[in-house]
Design a protein around this motif. Sequence first.
Motif, short mmCIF file in Angstrom:
data_model
loop_
_atom_site.label_atom_id
_atom_site.label_comp_id
_atom_site.label_asym_id
_atom_site.label_seq_id
_atom_site.Cartn_x
_atom_site.Cartn_y
_atom_site.Cartn_z
N ALA A 83 0.85 -1.09 -0.04
CA ALA A 83 0.01 -0.10 0.09
C ALA A 83 0.65 1.15 -0.07
O ALA A 83 0.54 2.05 -0.66
CB ALA A 83 -0.89 0.06 1.14
N ALA A 84 2.00 1.15 0.77
CA ALA A 84 2.78 2.59 0.75
C ALA A 84 3.69 2.41 -0.52
O ALA A 84 3.80 3.45 -1.00
CB ALA A 84 3.81 2.22 2.00
N ALA A 85 3.80 1.44 -1.06
CA ALA A 85 4.90 1.30 -2.15
C ALA A 85 3.82 2.06 -3.38
O ALA A 85 4.29 2.75 -4.33
CB ALA A 85 5.42 -0.03 -2.56
N PHE A 86 2.63 1.71 -3.44
CA PHE A 86 1.41 2.06 -4.69
C PHE A 86 1.05 3.22 -4.25
O PHE A 86 0.53 4.02 -5.20
CB PHE A 86 0.47 1.04 -4.96
N LYS A 87 1.22 3.83 -3.03
CA LYS A 87 0.50 4.91 -2.54
C LYS A 87 -1.01 4.99 -2.78
O LYS A 87 -1.54 5.92 -3.14
CB LYS A 87 1.20 6.00 -3.10
N LEU A 88 -1.72 3.70 -2.64
CA LEU A 88 -3.05 3.44 -2.71
C LEU A 88 -3.53 2.29 -1.76
O LEU A 88 -2.71 1.29 -1.56
CB LEU A 88 -3.35 3.06 -4.14
N PRO A 89 -5.02 2.26 -1.52
CA PRO A 89 -5.29 1.38 -0.79
C PRO A 89 -5.18 -0.19 -1.56
O PRO A 89 -5.54 -0.23 -2.73
CB PRO A 89 -6.98 1.49 -0.70
#
Length: 239
Positions: A83-89
Amino acid sequence: MNILVVDVGGTHVKILASGEKVKRAIDSGPTLTARQMVSSVKKLADGWEYDLVSIGYPGPVVHDRPMAEPHNLGKGWMGFNFAAAFKLPTKVINDAAMQALGSYRSGKMLFLGLGTGLGSAMIVDGIVEPMELAHLAYKKRTYEDYVGARALEEFGRKAWRKHVEDVVESLVAALQPEDVVLGGGNATKLKTLPPLCRLGDNANAFKGGFRMWEGPPKEKITRSRKQTAQAAMARQKER
């Protein structure tokens, strides 16, 4: 909300987004790390719109994070925060469980993925239960050693088919499913399907990834609990 589904495999990483009809893929392999996968997927999905991410991971997952390094990929996956890497849920689930969810119809279903290794999952009344059967002891080795891609090369197609039949029979006897789905790229190499079995489709992994963001099947669960309660009452009366 548009969903990006990422199916991480031992040889390829495949992606598909809501509203798109053609999947995209890149090679994976024994050197691919989690961070490299995310970077590559972002580039691969260029031009697609998505607000949520679903990931099918080839290994055990707890709270959307891998709990072990994969057998057929590089390092750096365990505990990785997607989630942090994609910056999305982002939701992460075992890859076999994701394909199982996409293959599910009703009742108690066992999913076995015949691909690079052996994926496995069960769904009971809509509730997904990922399983790690591949590396359990079986005969002189493990289940995966008899039905995985390397086994197909080692034993030849005829002997491999017999091993698949034996493994399916063993697991069906132990788990008592009503329905068995054989998925994965090598399932199509079977000449005939064992009893209770139907052929899956790798495209169901994407279907499962989209379903991950749906709510639980309340009607099916309620019906199952009601049936269980009625059966228990019937047994009490018989006593």
